[in-house]
Design an enzyme around this catalytic site. Structure first.
Site, PDB file in Angstrom:
ATOM      1  N   CYS A  59       0.863  -1.153  -0.165  1.00  0.00           N
ATOM      2  CA  CYS A  59       0.014   0.025  -0.013  1.00  0.00           C
ATOM      3  C   CYS A  59       0.777   1.462  -0.096  1.00  0.00           C
ATOM      4  O   CYS A  59       1.784   1.340   0.821  1.00  0.00           O
ATOM      5  CB  CYS A  59      -0.963   0.061   1.240  1.00  0.00           C
ATOM      6  SG  CYS A  59      -2.070   1.423   1.155  1.00  0.00           S
ATOM      7  N   CYS A  63       0.454   4.460   6.953  1.00  0.00           N
ATOM      8  CA  CYS A  63      -0.220   4.359   8.539  1.00  0.00           C
ATOM      9  C   CYS A  63       0.717   3.815   9.140  1.00  0.00           C
ATOM     10  O   CYS A  63       1.504   2.598   8.899  1.00  0.00           O
ATOM     11  CB  CYS A  63      -1.512   3.774   8.174  1.00  0.00           C
ATOM     12  SG  CYS A  63      -2.492   4.211   7.094  1.00  0.00           S
ATOM     13  N   CYS A  66       0.336  -0.181  10.146  1.00  0.00           N
ATOM     14  CA  CYS A  66      -0.015  -1.151   9.334  1.00  0.00           C
ATOM     15  C   CYS A  66       0.922  -2.156   8.673  1.00  0.00           C
ATOM     16  O   CYS A  66       2.258  -1.584   8.160  1.00  0.00           O
ATOM     17  CB  CYS A  66      -0.794  -0.553   8.303  1.00  0.00           C
ATOM     18  SG  CYS A  66      -1.703  -1.723   7.176  1.00  0.00           S
ATOM     19  N   CYS A 103     -16.909  -8.810   5.268  1.00  0.00           N
ATOM     20  CA  CYS A 103     -16.154  -7.375   5.131  1.00  0.00           C
ATOM     21  C   CYS A 103     -14.832  -7.759   4.233  1.00  0.00           C
ATOM     22  O   CYS A 103     -14.091  -8.545   4.568  1.00  0.00           O
ATOM     23  CB  CYS A 103     -15.853  -6.798   6.390  1.00  0.00           C
ATOM     24  SG  CYS A 103     -17.142  -6.540   7.530  1.00  0.00           S
ATOM     25  N   CYS A 134     -19.773  -5.314   3.142  1.00  0.00           N
ATOM     26  CA  CYS A 134     -19.006  -4.344   3.721  1.00  0.00           C
ATOM     27  C   CYS A 134     -17.675  -4.203   2.930  1.00  0.00           C
ATOM     28  O   CYS A 134     -16.951  -5.332   2.634  1.00  0.00           O
ATOM     29  CB  CYS A 134     -18.643  -4.351   5.231  1.00  0.00           C
ATOM     30  SG  CYS A 134     -17.599  -2.819   6.030  1.00  0.00           S
ATOM     31  N   CYS A 194     -19.055   2.924   8.388  1.00  0.00           N
ATOM     32  CA  CYS A 194     -18.504   2.233   9.405  1.00  0.00           C
ATOM     33  C   CYS A 194     -17.329   3.143   9.590  1.00  0.00           C
ATOM     34  O   CYS A 194     -16.268   2.997   8.505  1.00  0.00           O
ATOM     35  CB  CYS A 194     -18.232   0.702   8.822  1.00  0.00           C
ATOM     36  SG  CYS A 194     -17.058  -0.300   9.955  1.00  0.00           S
ATOM     37  N   ARG A 272     -18.145  -2.474  17.258  1.00  0.00           N
ATOM     38  CA  ARG A 272     -17.599  -3.618  16.896  1.00  0.00           C
ATOM     39  C   ARG A 272     -16.133  -3.651  17.533  1.00  0.00           C
ATOM     40  O   ARG A 272     -15.262  -2.878  17.322  1.00  0.00           O
ATOM     41  CB  ARG A 272     -17.325  -3.856  15.624  1.00  0.00           C
ATOM     42  CG  ARG A 272     -16.652  -5.054  15.038  1.00  0.00           C
ATOM     43  CD  ARG A 272     -16.712  -5.368  13.629  1.00  0.00           C
ATOM     44  NE  ARG A 272     -17.888  -5.211  13.099  1.00  0.00           N
ATOM     45  CZ  ARG A 272     -18.571  -4.473  12.185  1.00  0.00           C
ATOM     46  NH1 ARG A 272     -17.905  -3.458  11.866  1.00  0.00           N
ATOM     47  NH2 ARG A 272     -19.829  -4.415  12.148  1.00  0.00           N
TER      48      ARG A 272
HETATM   49  N1  SAM Z   1      -6.768   0.472   3.204  1.00  0.00           N
HETATM   50  C1  SAM Z   1      -7.896   0.758   3.600  1.00  0.00           C
HETATM   51  C2  SAM Z   1      -7.944   1.905   4.649  1.00  0.00           C
HETATM   52  O1  SAM Z   1      -6.960   2.008   5.443  1.00  0.00           O
HETATM   53  O2  SAM Z   1      -8.883   2.867   4.513  1.00  0.00           O
HETATM   54  C3  SAM Z   1      -8.634  -0.451   4.383  1.00  0.00           C
HETATM   55  C4  SAM Z   1      -7.944  -1.344   5.251  1.00  0.00           C
HETATM   56  S1  SAM Z   1      -7.240  -0.907   6.709  1.00  0.00           S
HETATM   57  C5  SAM Z   1      -6.150  -2.132   7.275  1.00  0.00           C
HETATM   58  C6  SAM Z   1      -8.596  -0.862   7.963  1.00  0.00           C
HETATM   59  C7  SAM Z   1      -8.305  -0.430   9.239  1.00  0.00           C
HETATM   60  O3  SAM Z   1      -7.619  -1.439  10.160  1.00  0.00           O
HETATM   61  C8  SAM Z   1      -7.370   0.805   9.635  1.00  0.00           C
HETATM   62  O4  SAM Z   1      -8.184   2.070   9.409  1.00  0.00           O
HETATM   63  C9  SAM Z   1      -6.882   0.515  11.040  1.00  0.00           C
HETATM   64  O5  SAM Z   1      -7.922   1.188  11.811  1.00  0.00           O
HETATM   65  C10 SAM Z   1      -7.191  -1.165  11.171  1.00  0.00           C
HETATM   66  N2  SAM Z   1      -5.807  -1.562  11.283  1.00  0.00           N
HETATM   67  C11 SAM Z   1      -4.845  -1.650  10.419  1.00  0.00           C
HETATM   68  N3  SAM Z   1      -3.754  -2.113  11.185  1.00  0.00           N
HETATM   69  C12 SAM Z   1      -3.924  -2.491  12.382  1.00  0.00           C
HETATM   70  C13 SAM Z   1      -3.260  -2.923  13.596  1.00  0.00           C
HETATM   71  N4  SAM Z   1      -2.039  -3.262  13.419  1.00  0.00           N
HETATM   72  N5  SAM Z   1      -3.993  -2.871  14.578  1.00  0.00           N
HETATM   73  C14 SAM Z   1      -5.184  -2.355  14.730  1.00  0.00           C
HETATM   74  N6  SAM Z   1      -5.903  -2.006  14.056  1.00  0.00           N
HETATM   75  C15 SAM Z   1      -5.355  -1.937  12.630  1.00  0.00           C
HETATM   76 FE1  SF4 Z   2      -2.725   1.021   3.373  1.00  0.00          FE
HETATM   77 FE2  SF4 Z   2      -2.631  -0.088   5.759  1.00  0.00          FE
HETATM   78 FE3  SF4 Z   2      -3.205   2.415   5.689  1.00  0.00          FE
HETATM   79 FE4  SF4 Z   2      -5.059   0.975   4.998  1.00  0.00          FE
HETATM   80  S1  SF4 Z   2      -4.272   1.062   6.974  1.00  0.00           S
HETATM   81  S2  SF4 Z   2      -4.518   2.605   3.817  1.00  0.00           S
HETATM   82  S3  SF4 Z   2      -3.809  -0.737   3.800  1.00  0.00           S
HETATM   83  S4  SF4 Z   2      -1.297   1.489   4.816  1.00  0.00           S
END
Ligand code: SAM
Ligand code: SF4
Ligand code: DTB
Length: 326
Positions: A59, A63, A66, A103, A134, A194, A272
């Protein structure tokens, strides 16, 4: 209106009032949240959802939590978008295992228009199985939101993740306002929102107040509010931060307090308990249900990390007398 609901009705999403809720004695706060909960939702009932990563890793966003960001060295192997056939097979298995919502998550900054036909096909076919649908695909244009809604997508997940003040410590490649703009597009297209975030990213109590305030102040409260506890992933900035400073991990009592305040501020929303459940004790999960959680992800995997399997959840539900998807 009884005395308890009269007190609840007075709560407006003002930061000072939210701070006072957080400061209540724990048992009073949970009792108050539970009273709100049973006024708006069936008692002892929890919805089961299943997650599937339909496009994993690589990606462009950064973040800090992530595993899927190309900016971090988590060791995760990037994969292409799954075929609709494979997604539908996974949805069927989730339905057979008792899930009511499916989802689909993609590690994208935003979907490309060339991917839309396959995504719309997935939505139509998963919905035809009788599941709520979702997706979480990153930012959307107006046209993409409209076509997902037309295909029958019920919910779109897009998280604000944390307070506006703490946000820049977590993500630099897209702004808090970018997220609000996508949420507006989702809402305008007629899909349910959501939207939630992560606790335990080194934020302060004040940030948790700002986070819940921002959610409650959205043009309409999100129909669904995922609350995640950070799952620390080696090689990500926040995963490494937690390894260095274990004290930063969210305290479970503070997590339950945050659930309770969310329940009071957003009485009708589904809350959730999402990532982080695997490392929570059964007793902490039970307190979360008491405080207002009425939805969980079940199955062995979330997107890239593990989750409590269906058997463990069935056992927990039996011990607590909880019904799945009433
Ligand atoms: N890429 C998309 C986005 O970020 O909008 C969708 C997938 S992203 C993995 C969805 C959510 O998962 C993130 O916004 C975050 O809140 C949660 N998430 C991701 N990695 C995480 C982690 N290591 N621990 C807890 N929550 C996590
Ligand atoms: Fe990409 Fe992970 Fe951020 Fe979603 S949470 S936008 S998958 S880096
Ligand atoms: C959300 O807030 N939590 C879910 C869902 N939305 C898509 C994702 C949790 C992901 C946890 C880390 C992983 O498995 O990669």
């Amino acid at each position: 209106m009884n005395e308890m609901t009269a007190i609840i009705a007075q709560v407006t999403p003002d930061k000072a009032e939210i701070a006072r809720l957080f400061d209540l004695p724990f048992l009073d706060l949970v009792a108050r949240a539970h009273a709100v909960h049973v006024e708006h939702h069936p008692r002892n009932a929890v919805q089961l959802s299943t997650l599937l990563s339909i496009k994993t890793g690589g990606c462009a966003e950064d973040c800090g939590y992530c595993s899927q960001s190309a900016h971090h060295k988590s060791g995760l192997k990037a994969e292409k978008l799954m075929t609709a056939d494979a997604v539908v097979a996974a949805a069927q298995a989730a339905r057979d295992a008792g899930s009511g919502r499916f989802c689909m998550g993609a590690a994208w900054r935003e979907p490309k228009d060339r991917d839309m036909p396959a995504l719309l096909d997935m939505v139509r076919r998963v919905k035809a199985l009788g599941l709520e649908t979702c997706m979480t695909l990153g930012m959307l244009t107006d046209g993409q939101a409209e076509s997902l809604a037309e295909a029958g997508l019920d919910y779109y997940n897009h998280n604000i993740d944390t307070s506006p003040d703490h946000y820049d410590q977590v993500i630099t490649t897209r702004s808090f306002q970018d997220r609000l703009d996508t949420l507006d597009r989702v809402r305008a297209a007629g899909m349910a929102v959501c939207c939630g975030g992560i606790l335990g990213m080194g934020e302060s109590r004040e940030d948790r107040i700002g986070f819940l305030h921002a959610l409650a102040m959205l043009p309409a409260p999100p129909e669904s509010v995922p609350l995640n506890a950070l799952v620390p992933i080696a090689g990500t900035p926040l995963g490494d931060m937690l390894a260095d400073t274990p004290m930063a991990r969210i305290d479970e009592i503070e997590f339950v307090r945050t659930v309770a305040v969310a329940r009071i501020l957003m009485p009708a929303s589904m809350i959730r308990l999402s990532a982080g459940r695997e490392s929570m004790s059964d007793s902490s999960q039970a307190l979360c249900f008491m405080a207002g959680v009425n939805s969980i992800f079940t199955g062995d995997r979330l997107l890239t990390t593990g989750n409590n399997g269906a058997d463990a959840d069935a056992l927990l539900f039996a011990r607590l007398g909880l019904m799945a998807n009433p």
